[in-house]
Design a protein around this motif. Structure first.
Motif, short mmCIF file in Angstrom:
data_model
loop_
_atom_site.label_atom_id
_atom_site.label_comp_id
_atom_site.label_asym_id
_atom_site.label_seq_id
_atom_site.Cartn_x
_atom_site.Cartn_y
_atom_site.Cartn_z
N ALA A 97 21.76 -16.63 -11.70
CA ALA A 97 21.43 -15.65 -12.73
C ALA A 97 22.69 -15.20 -13.45
CB ALA A 97 20.73 -14.45 -12.10
N GLN A 98 22.59 -15.04 -14.76
CA GLN A 98 23.72 -14.54 -15.54
C GLN A 98 23.64 -13.01 -15.62
OE1 GLN A 98 25.52 -16.55 -18.63
NE2 GLN A 98 24.27 -18.39 -18.52
N PRO A 99 24.79 -12.35 -15.79
CA PRO A 99 24.82 -10.88 -15.79
C PRO A 99 23.82 -10.20 -16.73
CG PRO A 99 27.05 -11.72 -15.63
CD PRO A 99 26.16 -12.92 -15.86
N PRO A 100 23.66 -10.65 -17.98
CA PRO A 100 22.69 -9.95 -18.85
C PRO A 100 21.26 -10.02 -18.32
CG PRO A 100 24.19 -11.30 -20.16
CD PRO A 100 24.41 -11.68 -18.73
N ALA A 101 20.86 -11.20 -17.83
CA ALA A 101 19.50 -11.33 -17.30
C ALA A 101 19.33 -10.50 -16.03
CB ALA A 101 19.18 -12.80 -17.02
N TRP A 102 20.37 -10.48 -15.19
CA TRP A 102 20.29 -9.68 -13.96
C TRP A 102 20.21 -8.20 -14.29
CZ3 TRP A 102 19.36 -11.57 -9.26
CH2 TRP A 102 19.48 -10.70 -8.16
N SER A 103 20.92 -7.78 -15.32
CA SER A 103 20.86 -6.39 -15.75
C SER A 103 19.45 -6.04 -16.24
CB SER A 103 21.87 -6.15 -16.88
OG SER A 103 21.82 -4.82 -17.34
N ASP A 104 18.82 -6.95 -16.99
CA ASP A 104 17.44 -6.72 -17.44
C ASP A 104 16.50 -6.63 -16.24
OD1 ASP A 104 18.27 -6.79 -20.06
OD2 ASP A 104 17.66 -8.88 -20.39
N PHE A 105 16.74 -7.47 -15.25
CA PHE A 105 15.93 -7.47 -14.03
C PHE A 105 16.04 -6.12 -13.32
CE2 PHE A 105 16.31 -8.60 -9.35
CZ PHE A 105 14.95 -8.65 -9.10
N LYS A 106 17.25 -5.61 -13.21
CA LYS A 106 17.46 -4.32 -12.55
C LYS A 106 16.77 -3.19 -13.31
CE LYS A 106 21.64 -3.45 -11.03
NZ LYS A 106 23.13 -3.35 -10.98
N LYS A 107 16.87 -3.22 -14.63
CA LYS A 107 16.24 -2.18 -15.43
C LYS A 107 14.72 -2.26 -15.33
CE LYS A 107 19.99 -1.99 -18.85
NZ LYS A 107 20.38 -2.32 -20.25
N SER A 108 14.19 -3.47 -15.31
CA SER A 108 12.74 -3.66 -15.29
C SER A 108 12.13 -3.28 -13.95
CB SER A 108 12.41 -5.12 -15.60
OG SER A 108 11.03 -5.38 -15.48
N THR A 109 12.82 -3.62 -12.85
CA THR A 109 12.24 -3.41 -11.52
C THR A 109 12.74 -2.13 -10.85
OG1 THR A 109 13.99 -4.70 -10.43
CG2 THR A 109 12.03 -5.89 -11.19
N GLY A 110 13.84 -1.59 -11.35
CA GLY A 110 14.40 -0.39 -10.75
C GLY A 110 15.28 -0.64 -9.55
N LYS A 111 15.40 -1.92 -9.15
CA LYS A 111 16.28 -2.25 -8.03
C LYS A 111 16.68 -3.72 -8.14
CE LYS A 111 12.22 -2.71 -5.02
NZ LYS A 111 11.65 -2.41 -3.70
N GLY A 112 17.93 -3.95 -8.47
CA GLY A 112 18.38 -5.31 -8.69
C GLY A 112 18.94 -5.98 -7.46
N GLY A 113 19.70 -5.21 -6.64
CA GLY A 113 20.29 -5.81 -5.45
C GLY A 113 21.46 -6.71 -5.79
N SER A 114 21.57 -7.81 -5.07
CA SER A 114 22.72 -8.70 -5.19
C SER A 114 22.28 -10.13 -5.47
CB SER A 114 23.55 -8.65 -3.90
OG SER A 114 24.56 -9.64 -3.91
N ARG A 115 23.04 -10.81 -6.30
CA ARG A 115 22.70 -12.19 -6.65
C ARG A 115 22.92 -13.16 -5.50
NH1 ARG A 115 25.85 -13.36 -12.15
NH2 ARG A 115 27.38 -11.95 -11.20
N ASP A 116 23.69 -12.76 -4.48
CA ASP A 116 23.89 -13.64 -3.33
C ASP A 116 23.01 -13.24 -2.14
OD1 ASP A 116 25.21 -11.37 -2.48
OD2 ASP A 116 27.21 -12.27 -2.55
N ASN A 117 22.00 -12.44 -2.41
CA ASN A 117 21.00 -12.07 -1.41
C ASN A 117 19.71 -12.84 -1.71
OD1 ASN A 117 18.49 -10.22 -0.77
ND2 ASN A 117 20.09 -9.63 0.68
N PHE A 118 19.19 -13.56 -0.73
CA PHE A 118 18.03 -14.41 -0.99
C PHE A 118 16.83 -13.60 -1.49
CE2 PHE A 118 13.97 -16.25 0.17
CZ PHE A 118 14.07 -17.51 -0.38
N ALA A 119 16.53 -12.50 -0.83
CA ALA A 119 15.35 -11.71 -1.20
C ALA A 119 15.44 -11.24 -2.65
CB ALA A 119 15.20 -10.51 -0.27
N ASP A 120 16.62 -10.79 -3.06
CA ASP A 120 16.80 -10.33 -4.43
C ASP A 120 16.71 -11.49 -5.42
OD1 ASP A 120 17.20 -7.73 -3.49
OD2 ASP A 120 19.36 -8.05 -3.27
N ALA A 121 17.30 -12.63 -5.04
CA ALA A 121 17.32 -13.79 -5.93
C ALA A 121 15.93 -14.38 -6.13
CB ALA A 121 18.28 -14.85 -5.39
N ILE A 122 15.14 -14.46 -5.06
CA ILE A 122 13.79 -15.03 -5.21
C ILE A 122 12.92 -14.07 -6.02
CG2 ILE A 122 12.68 -14.09 -3.13
CD1 ILE A 122 12.44 -17.74 -4.22
#
Length: 203
Positions: A97-122
Motif C-alpha cells: 500500500a502507498q501512503p496516500p491510499a493507506w491514509s484514506d483507509f485510516k480515515k475511512s475505517t477509523g483505524k489504519g494500523g500498520s502496513r507490516d501487520n497482516f490483519a491490517d494489510a488484509i
C-alpha cells in the motif's frame, strides 16, 4: 491429515503476536497457509465479514504484491542503470500500500494500523476491493479486474492505462488463476479450519 491440538494453535497465535511472521512455506496452497498461520484465517474471515471481499481474492492479491513478506519494499530505481537511486515507489508491506491510499483507509475505517501487520494489510485489500466495486462496479469476486484497479489505481483503471501494459495484463491473469485455485482449496479444507477454530476458542 492430523489436526493441530488446541494448545498447539494457542502457542502459534502467541508466537505470531510477538514477532514478525515469516512468509508461509507453501504459498501456492491456501489451506496450508491457514494451517501454518491460523490467525490469518481469523483475520481473513474478519475482513470478509466487514467488507465482503472473498479471502481467496484478497490473498491472491497479497501473494502477488509481496509474497507475504511483512516488510516488503518495491524494487530500487537506478540512475544511468547503475547508481542506486531510491525506490520506484513508496509502497510497503504485505499489501504494498502507498501512503496516500493507506491514509484514506485510516480515515475511512477509523483505524489504519500498520502496513507490516497482516490483519491490517488484509483489511486494507478488502476495503480497497469494496471501494472499487462501489465506484467502478467491479465485483469483489472478479480478481482479474480488481487487481488491475488495485495496481493502476481506480483512476488509471478507468482511463484504461493497463491496456498499454501487456505484462500487467498477464500478471492480472495470474492473480485471477491463483484466486480460483485458492477458492477451490478453501472449499476443500473449510470444515477442518472451522473445526480448528472451535477447538481454539473452547481451549
Amino acid at each position: 491429515m492430523k489436526h493441530k491440538p488446541a494448545w498447539a494453535l494457542a502457542l502459534t497465535w502467541v508466537a505470531l503476536a510477538g514477532c514478525t511472521t515469516a512468509p508461509p512455506r507453501d504459498q501456492g496452497n491456501l489451506c496450508n497457509i491457514y494451517r501454518q498461520y491460523p490467525r490469518w484465517y481469523e483475520d481473513s474471515l474478519s475482513m470478509q465479514s466487514q467488507f465482503g471481499t472473498p479471502p481467496q481474492v484478497a490473498m491472491a492479491i497479497m501473494k502477488q504484491e509481496s509474497s507475504f513478506v511483512a516488510d516488503a519494499l518495491p524494487p530500487r530505481a537506478y540512475l544511468l542503470w547503475v547508481i542506486p537511486w531510491g525506490r520506484v515507489s513508496q509502497s510497503y508491506g504485505y499489501a504494498q500500500a502507498q501512503p496516500p491510499a493507506w491514509s484514506d483507509f485510516k480515515k475511512s475505517t477509523g483505524k489504519g494500523g500498520s502496513r507490516d501487520n497482516f490483519a491490517d494489510a488484509i483489511r486494507f485489500i478488502g476495503w480497497y476491493a469494496a471501494g472499487t466495486q462501489q465506484q467502478l462496479g467491479i465485483s469483489k469476486w472478479d480478481a482479474y479486474n480488481q487487481y488491475l484497479a488495485y495496481h493502476e489505481g481506480r483512476g488509471g483503471y478507468s482511463r484504461g492505462t493497463y491496456r498499454a501494459k501487456p505484462w500487467l495484463v498477464q500478471v492480472a491473469r495470474k492473480v485471477e488463476q491463483q484466486s480460483k485455485t485458492y477458492g477451490a482449496q478453501l472449499n476443500q479444507c473449510r470444515g477442518e479450519l472451522e473445526s480448528n477454530r472451535r477447538s481454539f476458542w473452547f481451549f
